[in-house]
Design a protein around this motif. Sequence first.
Motif, PDB file in Angstrom:
ATOM      1  N   ARG A  12       0.833  -1.197   0.000  1.00  0.00           N
ATOM      2  CA  ARG A  12       0.000   0.000   0.000  1.00  0.00           C
ATOM      3  C   ARG A  12       0.870   1.250   0.000  1.00  0.00           C
ATOM      4  N   LYS A  13       0.413   2.240  -0.692  1.00  0.00           N
ATOM      5  CA  LYS A  13       0.990   3.579  -0.711  1.00  0.00           C
ATOM      6  C   LYS A  13       2.509   3.581  -0.843  1.00  0.00           C
ATOM      7  N   THR A  14       3.197   4.136   0.148  1.00  0.00           N
ATOM      8  CA  THR A  14       4.652   4.299   0.067  1.00  0.00           C
ATOM      9  C   THR A  14       5.363   2.955  -0.054  1.00  0.00           C
ATOM     10  N   GLU A  15       4.849   1.945   0.614  1.00  0.00           N
ATOM     11  CA  GLU A  15       5.450   0.607   0.533  1.00  0.00           C
ATOM     12  C   GLU A  15       5.459   0.106  -0.915  1.00  0.00           C
ATOM     13  N   ARG A  16       4.351   0.267  -1.620  1.00  0.00           N
ATOM     14  CA  ARG A  16       4.260  -0.160  -3.018  1.00  0.00           C
ATOM     15  C   ARG A  16       5.178   0.678  -3.896  1.00  0.00           C
ATOM     16  N   LEU A  17       5.193   1.982  -3.675  1.00  0.00           N
ATOM     17  CA  LEU A  17       6.057   2.864  -4.456  1.00  0.00           C
ATOM     18  C   LEU A  17       7.524   2.473  -4.302  1.00  0.00           C
ATOM     19  N   ILE A  18       7.958   2.241  -3.096  1.00  0.00           N
ATOM     20  CA  ILE A  18       9.347   1.841  -2.856  1.00  0.00           C
ATOM     21  C   ILE A  18       9.632   0.482  -3.503  1.00  0.00           C
ATOM     22  N   GLY A  19       8.670  -0.424  -3.451  1.00  0.00           N
ATOM     23  CA  GLY A  19       8.834  -1.710  -4.115  1.00  0.00           C
ATOM     24  C   GLY A  19       9.053  -1.556  -5.611  1.00  0.00           C
ATOM     25  N   ILE A  20       8.308  -0.657  -6.232  1.00  0.00           N
ATOM     26  CA  ILE A  20       8.469  -0.377  -7.665  1.00  0.00           C
ATOM     27  C   ILE A  20       9.857   0.191  -7.923  1.00  0.00           C
ATOM     28  N   LEU A  21      10.254   1.166  -7.117  1.00  0.00           N
ATOM     29  CA  LEU A  21      11.565   1.797  -7.296  1.00  0.00           C
ATOM     30  C   LEU A  21      12.691   0.783  -7.131  1.00  0.00           C
ATOM     31  N   GLU A  22      12.583  -0.072  -6.130  1.00  0.00           N
ATOM     32  CA  GLU A  22      13.614  -1.085  -5.907  1.00  0.00           C
ATOM     33  C   GLU A  22      13.676  -2.077  -7.066  1.00  0.00           C
ATOM     34  N   SER A  23      12.517  -2.429  -7.607  1.00  0.00           N
ATOM     35  CA  SER A  23      12.496  -3.433  -8.679  1.00  0.00           C
ATOM     36  C   SER A  23      13.122  -2.926  -9.970  1.00  0.00           C
ATOM     37  N   VAL A  24      13.165  -1.616 -10.147  1.00  0.00           N
ATOM     38  CA  VAL A  24      13.805  -1.066 -11.357  1.00  0.00           C
ATOM     39  C   VAL A  24      15.188  -0.509 -11.060  1.00  0.00           C
ATOM     40  N   GLY A  25      15.663  -0.678  -9.830  1.00  0.00           N
ATOM     41  CA  GLY A  25      17.015  -0.250  -9.473  1.00  0.00           C
ATOM     42  C   GLY A  25      17.167   1.243  -9.242  1.00  0.00           C
ATOM     43  N   ALA A  26      16.080   1.924  -8.903  1.00  0.00           N
ATOM     44  CA  ALA A  26      16.138   3.374  -8.676  1.00  0.00           C
ATOM     45  C   ALA A  26      16.883   3.695  -7.379  1.00  0.00           C
ATOM     46  N   THR A  27      17.612   4.786  -7.400  1.00  0.00           N
ATOM     47  CA  THR A  27      18.307   5.264  -6.203  1.00  0.00           C
ATOM     48  C   THR A  27      17.799   6.639  -5.786  1.00  0.00           C
ATOM     49  N   LYS A  28      16.945   7.228  -6.626  1.00  0.00           N
ATOM     50  CA  LYS A  28      16.418   8.574  -6.367  1.00  0.00           C
ATOM     51  C   LYS A  28      14.978   8.624  -6.856  1.00  0.00           C
ATOM     52  N   TYR A  29      14.116   9.312  -6.094  1.00  0.00           N
ATOM     53  CA  TYR A  29      12.727   9.505  -6.480  1.00  0.00           C
ATOM     54  C   TYR A  29      12.423  10.992  -6.421  1.00  0.00           C
ATOM     55  N   ILE A  30      11.935  11.546  -7.516  1.00  0.00           N
ATOM     56  CA  ILE A  30      11.586  12.963  -7.586  1.00  0.00           C
ATOM     57  C   ILE A  30      10.070  13.066  -7.550  1.00  0.00           C
ATOM     58  N   SER A  31       9.569  13.828  -6.599  1.00  0.00           N
ATOM     59  CA  SER A  31       8.130  13.952  -6.395  1.00  0.00           C
ATOM     60  C   SER A  31       7.717  15.411  -6.384  1.00  0.00           C
ATOM     61  N   GLY A  32       6.445  15.641  -6.629  1.00  0.00           N
ATOM     62  CA  GLY A  32       5.899  16.989  -6.509  1.00  0.00           C
ATOM     63  C   GLY A  32       5.768  17.374  -5.046  1.00  0.00           C
TER      64      GLY A  32
END
Length: 104
Positions: free
Chosen positions: A20-40
């Motif tokens: 849910r929410k942030t947990e899912r977002l972080i899971g997506i970022l980790e699965s694509v190897g992201a090290t930075k997230y830019i948000s509004g």
Amino acid sequence: MQNCFGNLFLWRNALGVYGRKTERLIGILESVGATKYISGPSARDYIDEPMFAEAGIELVYKEYPVYPAYRQCFPPFSPFVTILDLLMNVGPEAPHYIWGMAPE
């Protein structure tokens, strides 16, 4: 998967990420190897910032003090639209507008 303007677009369910929410977002970022997230800036109200620190993903808020006008299909220019409007109207020039380097 779709390639658009040199970017790969994926369906979340293709990544096998749930939660849910942030947990899912972080899971997506980790699965694509992201090290930075830019948000509004509005996301400050609901993003769980400590979860990003725990995951080792840098969280950056992009402030939008003044939008540079760009060509839109239906004038006059409106800054109250999503990023999709920018992408569909200016295509590969979008990074110039996002990062404050709009061409003259």
